[in-house]
Design a protein around this motif. Structure first.
Motif, PDB file in Angstrom:
ATOM      1  N   PRO A  88      51.641  37.942  43.500  1.00 15.19           N
ATOM      2  CA  PRO A  88      50.957  38.748  42.491  1.00 15.19           C
ATOM      3  C   PRO A  88      50.781  37.958  41.202  1.00 15.19           C
ATOM      4  N   GLY A  89      49.818  38.367  40.393  1.00 18.46           N
ATOM      5  CA  GLY A  89      49.634  37.713  39.101  1.00 18.46           C
ATOM      6  C   GLY A  89      48.382  38.192  38.399  1.00 18.46           C
ATOM      7  N   PHE A  90      48.025  37.443  37.353  1.00 19.58           N
ATOM      8  CA  PHE A  90      46.862  37.764  36.527  1.00 19.58           C
ATOM      9  C   PHE A  90      45.917  36.571  36.522  1.00 19.58           C
ATOM     10  N   LEU A 106      46.166  31.460  38.309  1.00 17.57           N
ATOM     11  CA  LEU A 106      46.961  32.667  38.482  1.00 17.57           C
ATOM     12  C   LEU A 106      48.219  32.497  37.637  1.00 17.57           C
ATOM     13  N   TYR A 109      52.025  36.586  33.811  1.00 12.73           N
ATOM     14  CA  TYR A 109      51.964  37.712  32.879  1.00 12.73           C
ATOM     15  C   TYR A 109      50.659  37.666  32.095  1.00 12.73           C
ATOM     16  N   VAL A 110      50.253  38.817  31.580  1.00 17.64           N
ATOM     17  CA  VAL A 110      49.000  38.948  30.832  1.00 17.64           C
ATOM     18  C   VAL A 110      49.041  38.052  29.598  1.00 17.64           C
ATOM     19  N   TRP A 139      41.078  42.031  34.258  1.00 17.33           N
ATOM     20  CA  TRP A 139      42.294  42.435  33.553  1.00 17.33           C
ATOM     21  C   TRP A 139      43.311  43.082  34.470  1.00 17.33           C
ATOM     22  N   ASP A 140      42.922  43.298  35.724  1.00 13.40           N
ATOM     23  CA  ASP A 140      43.826  43.920  36.688  1.00 13.40           C
ATOM     24  C   ASP A 140      44.794  42.891  37.272  1.00 13.40           C
ATOM     25  N   ALA A 141      46.012  43.323  37.539  1.00 18.68           N
ATOM     26  CA  ALA A 141      46.938  42.484  38.296  1.00 18.68           C
ATOM     27  C   ALA A 141      46.433  42.437  39.735  1.00 18.68           C
ATOM     28  N   TRP A 143      46.924  40.738  43.930  1.00 18.27           N
ATOM     29  CA  TRP A 143      47.633  40.010  44.977  1.00 18.27           C
ATOM     30  C   TRP A 143      46.673  38.937  45.452  1.00 18.27           C
ATOM     31  N   TYR A 172      46.727  44.723  42.657  1.00 16.91           N
ATOM     32  CA  TYR A 172      48.157  44.941  42.754  1.00 16.91           C
ATOM     33  C   TYR A 172      48.439  46.361  42.320  1.00 16.91           C
ATOM     34  N   TRP A 174      51.073  49.092  41.260  1.00 17.41           N
ATOM     35  CA  TRP A 174      52.433  49.137  40.703  1.00 17.41           C
ATOM     36  C   TRP A 174      53.278  50.142  41.430  1.00 17.41           C
TER      37      TRP A 174
END
Length: 174
Positions: A88-90, A106, A109-110, A139-141, A143, A172, A174
């Protein structure tokens, strides 16, 4: 034309073998199950997270913070080289068109690499994808699922320690 039992069996066997041989290259795709990893997994075993964070210096001319990492920041987890992973990531876009993003960094964190000094290379993954990720979902997290390589490389935003060829991406949850 007269067929004997042995020639008919051989023909069926040959056809079956040919059919199975044609499917053989597809088998690894069917059998591949991604290994879900976290950002901690990118740090080699035995290297504490506290030892990958470096000092830095202010570049007053360019108004930027330049991190100075020690050797621990570029140590990579070689067990991940060639692994089929889900991380997962941003997204920090590198190549973007009207169809979406096809290469990006990737980050864990934001705002990493944009508003703050970049994380160390072993906490950044350079991703390429043939299927563009929609620009309205940056802006979405996410996968990212695909094959990972250990590879130090410089990008526009930071030095990355890993490269991942994305086969699939999803939001992703939550």
């Amino acid at each position: 034309m007269k067929h004997t039992t042995s020639s008919l069996s051989l023909t069926r066997r040959a056809a079956l073998a040919t059919g199975l041989a044609a499917l053989a290259p597809l088998r690894p795709t069917w059998a591949a199950t991604e290994r879900e990893i976290t950002w901690d997994d990118l740090i080699p075993p035995g290297v504490p997270y506290s030892e990958i964070i470096g000092e830095g210096e202010l570049d007053q001319v360019n108004d930027t913070w330049n991190p100075i990492f020690d050797a621990n920041a570029t140590k990579l987890n070689e067990a991940l080289d060639g692994a089929y992973v889900k991380l997962p990531g941003f997204i920090i876009p590198i190549e973007q068109s009207t169809k979406g993003v096809t290469s990006f960094v990737l980050v864990p964190y934001v705002g990493a690499c944009i508003h703050t000094p970049p994380p160390p290379p072993n906490q950044l993954v350079f991703v390429t994808t043939e299927t563009p990720w929609p620009g309205d979902q940056l802006w979405d997290a996410v996968w990212v699922i695909g094959h990972m390589r250990t590879q130090l490389q410089d990008t526009e935003v930071a030095e990355t320690g890993y490269a991942l060829t994305a086969e699939k991406m999803e939001i992703y949850v939550w």
